[in-house]
Motif scaffolding. Structure first.
Motif, PDB file in Angstrom:
ATOM      1  N   ASP A  77     -21.813 -18.979  13.613  1.00 51.68           N
ATOM      2  CA  ASP A  77     -23.487 -18.932  13.389  1.00 51.68           C
ATOM      3  C   ASP A  77     -23.941 -18.451  14.337  1.00 51.68           C
ATOM      4  O   ASP A  77     -23.765 -18.237  16.254  1.00 51.68           O
ATOM      5  CB  ASP A  77     -24.292 -19.683  12.656  1.00 51.68           C
ATOM      6  CG  ASP A  77     -26.045 -19.497  12.564  1.00 51.68           C
ATOM      7  OD1 ASP A  77     -25.712 -18.091  13.029  1.00 51.68           O
ATOM      8  OD2 ASP A  77     -26.660 -20.175  12.833  1.00 51.68           O
ATOM      9  N   ILE A  78     -23.568 -16.302  14.608  1.00 46.13           N
ATOM     10  CA  ILE A  78     -23.635 -15.821  15.598  1.00 46.13           C
ATOM     11  C   ILE A  78     -24.345 -14.459  15.593  1.00 46.13           C
ATOM     12  O   ILE A  78     -24.448 -13.778  14.407  1.00 46.13           O
ATOM     13  CB  ILE A  78     -22.665 -15.411  16.451  1.00 46.13           C
ATOM     14  CG1 ILE A  78     -21.437 -16.206  16.770  1.00 46.13           C
ATOM     15  CG2 ILE A  78     -22.579 -14.339  16.704  1.00 46.13           C
ATOM     16  CD1 ILE A  78     -19.823 -15.733  16.234  1.00 46.13           C
ATOM     17  N   ARG A  79     -26.225 -14.140  16.485  1.00 40.99           N
ATOM     18  CA  ARG A  79     -26.909 -13.576  15.617  1.00 40.99           C
ATOM     19  C   ARG A  79     -27.472 -13.556  16.918  1.00 40.99           C
ATOM     20  O   ARG A  79     -28.031 -14.299  18.681  1.00 40.99           O
ATOM     21  CB  ARG A  79     -27.254 -14.888  15.240  1.00 40.99           C
ATOM     22  CG  ARG A  79     -27.392 -14.540  13.291  1.00 40.99           C
ATOM     23  CD  ARG A  79     -28.265 -15.143  12.630  1.00 40.99           C
ATOM     24  NE  ARG A  79     -28.770 -16.948  12.632  1.00 40.99           N
ATOM     25  CZ  ARG A  79     -29.185 -17.693  12.070  1.00 40.99           C
ATOM     26  NH1 ARG A  79     -29.923 -16.658  11.757  1.00 40.99           N
ATOM     27  NH2 ARG A  79     -29.589 -19.065  12.641  1.00 40.99           N
ATOM     28  N   ASN A  80     -28.275 -12.786  17.549  1.00 41.63           N
ATOM     29  CA  ASN A  80     -28.755 -11.668  18.184  1.00 41.63           C
ATOM     30  C   ASN A  80     -28.718 -11.833  19.700  1.00 41.63           C
ATOM     31  O   ASN A  80     -29.045 -11.512  20.801  1.00 41.63           O
ATOM     32  CB  ASN A  80     -30.297 -12.932  18.050  1.00 41.63           C
ATOM     33  CG  ASN A  80     -30.921 -12.918  17.340  1.00 41.63           C
ATOM     34  OD1 ASN A  80     -31.185 -11.790  16.044  1.00 41.63           O
ATOM     35  ND2 ASN A  80     -31.392 -14.088  16.561  1.00 41.63           N
ATOM     36  N   ASN A  81     -26.907 -11.539  19.492  1.00 41.61           N
ATOM     37  CA  ASN A  81     -26.221 -11.393  21.281  1.00 41.61           C
ATOM     38  C   ASN A  81     -26.177  -9.063  21.014  1.00 41.61           C
ATOM     39  O   ASN A  81     -26.843  -8.757  19.663  1.00 41.61           O
ATOM     40  CB  ASN A  81     -25.264 -11.558  20.758  1.00 41.61           C
ATOM     41  CG  ASN A  81     -25.209 -12.927  20.611  1.00 41.61           C
ATOM     42  OD1 ASN A  81     -25.492 -13.681  21.128  1.00 41.61           O
ATOM     43  ND2 ASN A  81     -24.781 -13.769  19.433  1.00 41.61           N
ATOM     44  N   VAL A  82     -26.714  -8.752  21.967  1.00 43.20           N
ATOM     45  CA  VAL A  82     -26.600  -7.364  22.561  1.00 43.20           C
ATOM     46  C   VAL A  82     -24.817  -7.388  23.342  1.00 43.20           C
ATOM     47  O   VAL A  82     -24.885  -8.330  24.969  1.00 43.20           O
ATOM     48  CB  VAL A  82     -27.504  -7.175  23.265  1.00 43.20           C
ATOM     49  CG1 VAL A  82     -27.716  -6.103  24.422  1.00 43.20           C
ATOM     50  CG2 VAL A  82     -29.545  -7.166  22.499  1.00 43.20           C
ATOM     51  N   ILE A  83     -24.290  -7.109  23.213  1.00 44.84           N
ATOM     52  CA  ILE A  83     -22.875  -6.960  23.507  1.00 44.84           C
ATOM     53  C   ILE A  83     -22.331  -5.407  24.007  1.00 44.84           C
ATOM     54  O   ILE A  83     -22.537  -4.589  22.996  1.00 44.84           O
ATOM     55  CB  ILE A  83     -21.621  -7.373  23.053  1.00 44.84           C
ATOM     56  CG1 ILE A  83     -22.153  -8.869  22.228  1.00 44.84           C
ATOM     57  CG2 ILE A  83     -20.416  -7.118  23.726  1.00 44.84           C
ATOM     58  CD1 ILE A  83     -21.477  -9.130  21.257  1.00 44.84           C
ATOM     59  N   GLN A  84     -22.053  -5.144  25.270  1.00 38.86           N
ATOM     60  CA  GLN A  84     -21.527  -3.939  26.062  1.00 38.86           C
ATOM     61  C   GLN A  84     -20.744  -4.125  26.704  1.00 38.86           C
ATOM     62  O   GLN A  84     -20.359  -5.063  27.560  1.00 38.86           O
ATOM     63  CB  GLN A  84     -22.537  -3.462  26.795  1.00 38.86           C
ATOM     64  CG  GLN A  84     -22.265  -2.062  26.888  1.00 38.86           C
ATOM     65  CD  GLN A  84     -23.099  -1.221  27.610  1.00 38.86           C
ATOM     66  OE1 GLN A  84     -24.306  -0.886  27.054  1.00 38.86           O
ATOM     67  NE2 GLN A  84     -23.016  -0.785  29.422  1.00 38.86           N
ATOM     68  N   ASN A  85     -18.921  -3.773  25.991  1.00 35.95           N
ATOM     69  CA  ASN A  85     -17.811  -3.212  27.108  1.00 35.95           C
ATOM     70  C   ASN A  85     -18.074  -2.485  26.992  1.00 35.95           C
ATOM     71  O   ASN A  85     -16.994  -1.258  26.339  1.00 35.95           O
ATOM     72  CB  ASN A  85     -16.479  -4.615  25.591  1.00 35.95           C
ATOM     73  CG  ASN A  85     -15.544  -4.717  26.632  1.00 35.95           C
ATOM     74  OD1 ASN A  85     -15.347  -4.114  27.597  1.00 35.95           O
ATOM     75  ND2 ASN A  85     -14.752  -5.276  26.335  1.00 35.95           N
ATOM     76  N   SER A  86     -17.425  -1.442  28.077  1.00 37.91           N
ATOM     77  CA  SER A  86     -17.292  -0.605  28.804  1.00 37.91           C
ATOM     78  C   SER A  86     -16.066  -0.711  30.143  1.00 37.91           C
ATOM     79  O   SER A  86     -15.550   0.343  30.786  1.00 37.91           O
ATOM     80  CB  SER A  86     -17.705   0.127  29.475  1.00 37.91           C
ATOM     81  OG  SER A  86     -18.831  -0.501  30.778  1.00 37.91           O
ATOM     82  N   GLN A  87     -14.877  -1.712  29.445  1.00 36.05           N
ATOM     83  CA  GLN A  87     -13.847  -1.969  30.739  1.00 36.05           C
ATOM     84  C   GLN A  87     -12.711  -1.092  30.343  1.00 36.05           C
ATOM     85  O   GLN A  87     -13.033  -0.963  28.913  1.00 36.05           O
ATOM     86  CB  GLN A  87     -13.617  -3.537  30.611  1.00 36.05           C
ATOM     87  CG  GLN A  87     -14.365  -4.150  31.507  1.00 36.05           C
ATOM     88  CD  GLN A  87     -14.230  -5.861  31.287  1.00 36.05           C
ATOM     89  OE1 GLN A  87     -13.123  -6.928  30.738  1.00 36.05           O
ATOM     90  NE2 GLN A  87     -14.077  -6.634  32.631  1.00 36.05           N
ATOM     91  N   THR A  88     -12.247  -0.658  31.551  1.00 37.52           N
ATOM     92  CA  THR A  88     -11.246   0.482  30.763  1.00 37.52           C
ATOM     93  C   THR A  88      -9.823  -0.554  31.250  1.00 37.52           C
ATOM     94  O   THR A  88      -9.520  -1.688  32.488  1.00 37.52           O
ATOM     95  CB  THR A  88     -11.078   1.645  31.494  1.00 37.52           C
ATOM     96  OG1 THR A  88     -11.131   1.255  33.116  1.00 37.52           O
ATOM     97  CG2 THR A  88     -12.271   1.811  30.993  1.00 37.52           C
ATOM     98  N   PHE A  89      -8.457  -0.500  31.420  1.00 34.34           N
ATOM     99  CA  PHE A  89      -7.290  -0.676  31.970  1.00 34.34           C
ATOM    100  C   PHE A  89      -6.549   0.142  32.069  1.00 34.34           C
ATOM    101  O   PHE A  89      -6.454   1.732  32.128  1.00 34.34           O
ATOM    102  CB  PHE A  89      -6.646  -0.927  30.318  1.00 34.34           C
ATOM    103  CG  PHE A  89      -6.996  -2.645  29.071  1.00 34.34           C
ATOM    104  CD1 PHE A  89      -6.465  -3.615  29.905  1.00 34.34           C
ATOM    105  CD2 PHE A  89      -7.732  -2.236  29.198  1.00 34.34           C
ATOM    106  CE1 PHE A  89      -6.825  -4.625  29.175  1.00 34.34           C
ATOM    107  CE2 PHE A  89      -8.149  -3.626  28.358  1.00 34.34           C
ATOM    108  CZ  PHE A  89      -7.570  -4.867  28.893  1.00 34.34           C
ATOM    109  N   VAL A  90      -5.638  -0.053  33.234  1.00 23.25           N
ATOM    110  CA  VAL A  90      -5.097   0.675  34.458  1.00 23.25           C
ATOM    111  C   VAL A  90      -4.099   1.417  33.252  1.00 23.25           C
ATOM    112  O   VAL A  90      -3.788   2.208  32.653  1.00 23.25           O
ATOM    113  CB  VAL A  90      -4.257   0.487  34.911  1.00 23.25           C
ATOM    114  CG1 VAL A  90      -2.974   1.324  35.782  1.00 23.25           C
ATOM    115  CG2 VAL A  90      -4.847  -0.113  36.041  1.00 23.25           C
ATOM    116  N   GLY A  91      -3.367   0.743  32.327  1.00 26.60           N
ATOM    117  CA  GLY A  91      -2.169   1.049  31.298  1.00 26.60           C
ATOM    118  C   GLY A  91      -3.410   1.190  29.858  1.00 26.60           C
ATOM    119  O   GLY A  91      -4.111   1.181  29.591  1.00 26.60           O
TER     120      GLY A  91
END
Length: 181
Positions: A77-91
């Motif tokens: 049960d997954i609700r009301n989450n704010v997720i941001q992912n801006s990571q970068t990989f060298v490769g």
């Protein structure tokens, strides 16, 4: 395996997670991670993954705000989450996801009112089963859920202070959950 874990993860601010990365998940940055059990309740978390990862291997690595890395994890049960992912990989092979699950869409009892935002050169939006999804519309079809979820820039105050600025599309976008303030 834990059959009825009933783990509750709520009201957390998760940011500044760093790792070297690898082709599996052992050293990849993840905000919330589940690999066994049932009955997870993941509510009202703000997750911001950012920065570079030094993995330049020959196979794809993944980083995610929330990762469910087992087909045995059920009743989420997954609700009301704010997720941001801006990571970068060298490769070029690594991918950044807001949400990543190796399970099927039947893994979720409920998944809704979340904001999934993955940006940058390695962005892959969300992942389910064996398929990466590039946008919210395709994700909704795959999960048959998330009808009230969003894909907007949460406009956090800064990388560590995860309060959204006035005018952010995540303000007042959640829904009440009994027993959780």
């Amino acid at each position: 395996a834990i059959t009825n874990s009933n783990i509750r993860v709520f009201n957390n601010v998760i940011t500044d997670i760093w790792a070297d990365g690898d082709a599996g998940v052992s050293f990849n940055p993840v905000g919330i991670y589940a690999n066994q059990g049932a009955g997870y309740q993941i509510y009202y978390n703000s997750i911001n993954l950012y920065g570079g990862i030094n993995y330049a291997g020959a196979s794809a690595a993944a980083t995610a705000g929330i990762m469910v890395n087992s087909t045995a994890v059920v009743n989420l049960d997954i609700r009301n989450n704010v997720i941001q992912n801006s990571q970068t990989f060298v490769g070029a092979l690594g991918r950044t996801y807001a949400f990543y699950s190796t399970g099927a869409n039947t893994t979720f009892d409920d998944i809704n009112y979340n904001n999934y935002y993955s940006i940058g050169p390695n962005a892959g939006f969300n992942f389910l089963g064996t398929t990466a999804f590039a946008n919210l519309a395709d994700w909704r079809v795959a999960t048959a859920k998330d009808s009230s979820s969003k894909d907007v820039n949460p406009q956090f105050t800064d990388s560590l202070n995860l309060r959204p600025l006035l005018g952010s599309g995540v303000l007042f976008a959640g829904t009440p959950i009994a027993g959780i303030t």
